[in-house]
Design a protein around this motif. Structure first.
Motif, short mmCIF file in Angstrom:
data_model
loop_
_atom_site.label_atom_id
_atom_site.label_comp_id
_atom_site.label_asym_id
_atom_site.label_seq_id
_atom_site.Cartn_x
_atom_site.Cartn_y
_atom_site.Cartn_z
N GLY A 8 -10.72 -17.30 22.79
CA GLY A 8 -9.68 -16.43 23.31
C GLY A 8 -10.04 -15.86 24.67
N GLY A 9 -9.07 -15.19 25.28
CA GLY A 9 -9.32 -14.60 26.58
C GLY A 9 -8.04 -14.18 27.25
N LEU A 10 -8.18 -13.88 28.54
CA LEU A 10 -7.04 -13.47 29.36
C LEU A 10 -6.64 -14.62 30.26
N VAL A 11 -5.35 -14.94 30.27
CA VAL A 11 -4.85 -16.04 31.06
C VAL A 11 -3.48 -15.67 31.62
N GLN A 12 -3.15 -16.22 32.76
CA GLN A 12 -1.83 -15.98 33.35
C GLN A 12 -0.77 -16.83 32.65
N ALA A 13 0.45 -16.38 32.70
CA ALA A 13 1.55 -17.15 32.15
C ALA A 13 1.56 -18.55 32.76
N GLY A 14 1.78 -19.54 31.91
CA GLY A 14 1.74 -20.92 32.35
C GLY A 14 0.39 -21.59 32.19
N GLY A 15 -0.62 -20.78 31.91
CA GLY A 15 -1.97 -21.31 31.77
C GLY A 15 -2.24 -21.88 30.39
N SER A 16 -3.49 -22.26 30.19
CA SER A 16 -3.90 -22.91 28.94
C SER A 16 -5.17 -22.29 28.39
N LEU A 17 -5.31 -22.35 27.09
CA LEU A 17 -6.53 -21.96 26.40
C LEU A 17 -6.70 -22.88 25.20
N THR A 18 -7.95 -23.07 24.82
CA THR A 18 -8.25 -23.81 23.60
C THR A 18 -9.08 -22.94 22.67
N LEU A 19 -8.58 -22.74 21.48
CA LEU A 19 -9.30 -21.98 20.46
C LEU A 19 -10.04 -22.95 19.54
N SER A 20 -11.18 -22.50 19.07
CA SER A 20 -11.96 -23.27 18.11
C SER A 20 -12.30 -22.39 16.92
N CYS A 21 -12.42 -23.00 15.77
CA CYS A 21 -12.83 -22.28 14.57
C CYS A 21 -13.75 -23.18 13.76
N TYR A 106 -10.18 -24.35 -5.18
CA TYR A 106 -10.03 -24.07 -3.77
C TYR A 106 -9.64 -22.61 -3.58
N ASN A 107 -10.11 -22.02 -2.50
CA ASN A 107 -9.75 -20.66 -2.11
C ASN A 107 -9.48 -20.62 -0.62
N PHE A 108 -8.74 -19.58 -0.21
CA PHE A 108 -8.44 -19.39 1.21
C PHE A 108 -9.46 -18.44 1.83
N TYR A 109 -9.83 -18.76 3.07
CA TYR A 109 -10.77 -17.93 3.81
C TYR A 109 -10.22 -17.70 5.22
N TRP A 110 -10.55 -16.52 5.77
CA TRP A 110 -10.07 -16.15 7.10
C TRP A 110 -11.24 -16.00 8.07
N GLY A 111 -10.97 -16.37 9.32
CA GLY A 111 -11.89 -16.06 10.40
C GLY A 111 -11.66 -14.64 10.89
N GLN A 112 -12.49 -14.21 11.85
CA GLN A 112 -12.47 -12.82 12.28
C GLN A 112 -11.42 -12.53 13.34
N GLY A 113 -10.80 -13.52 13.92
CA GLY A 113 -9.78 -13.29 14.93
C GLY A 113 -10.34 -13.34 16.34
N THR A 114 -9.53 -13.84 17.24
CA THR A 114 -9.90 -13.87 18.66
C THR A 114 -8.67 -13.47 19.48
N GLN A 115 -8.88 -12.60 20.45
CA GLN A 115 -7.77 -12.04 21.22
C GLN A 115 -7.32 -13.01 22.30
N VAL A 116 -6.02 -13.24 22.36
CA VAL A 116 -5.41 -14.01 23.44
C VAL A 116 -4.42 -13.09 24.15
N THR A 117 -4.62 -12.93 25.45
CA THR A 117 -3.73 -12.08 26.24
C THR A 117 -3.17 -12.90 27.39
N VAL A 118 -1.85 -12.94 27.48
CA VAL A 118 -1.18 -13.71 28.52
C VAL A 118 -0.46 -12.72 29.45
N SER A 119 -0.86 -12.72 30.70
CA SER A 119 -0.26 -11.80 31.66
C SER A 119 0.91 -12.47 32.38
N SER A 120 1.89 -11.66 32.73
CA SER A 120 3.08 -12.21 33.40
C SER A 120 2.90 -12.24 34.90
#
Length: 120
Positions: A8-21, A106-120
């Protein structure tokens, strides 16, 4: 079992990010992996899902812009996000339905979350 989300991170509108888990622990099988997101004041919502065979599904707002993929050998799920919009701003969580080595179900598990912020 741990799900560690990153990218996650801060990116401008129109940009790209790749999340991994990355999923770690004593895991026998993972049949479902997904990304969810939660914006302030909103409920958590599903963004994209992928089954072990590769079948994917996307929420309408991200279709054509986001791509979910997984590396079964690494027990890792990815979310490639292109053409990002300010309304994509949220905390992104990974989710997996898996079978631990010493479990019967089988059970469900969650990750801790990552912030994605898109600025205009």
């Amino acid at each position: 079992v741990q799900l560690q989300a990153s990218g996650g991170g801060l990116v401008q509108a129109g940009g790209s990010l790749t999340l991994s888990c990355a999923t770690s622990g004593s895991i026998r099988s993972i049949d479902f992996m997904a990304w969810y997101r939660q914006a302030p004041g909103n409920q958590r919502e599903a963004v994209a899902t992928i089954l072990s065979g590769g079948t994917t599904n996307y929420a309408e707002p991200v279709k054509g812009r986001f791509t979910i993929s997984r590396d079964n050998a690494k027990n890792t799920v990815y979310l490639q996000m292109n053409s990002l919009k300010p309304e994509d701003t949220a905390v992104y969580y990974c989710n997996a339905r898996l079978l631990q080595s010493d479990d019967m179900y089988y059970n469900f598990y969650w990750g801790q979350g990552t912030q994605v912020t898109v600025s205009s």
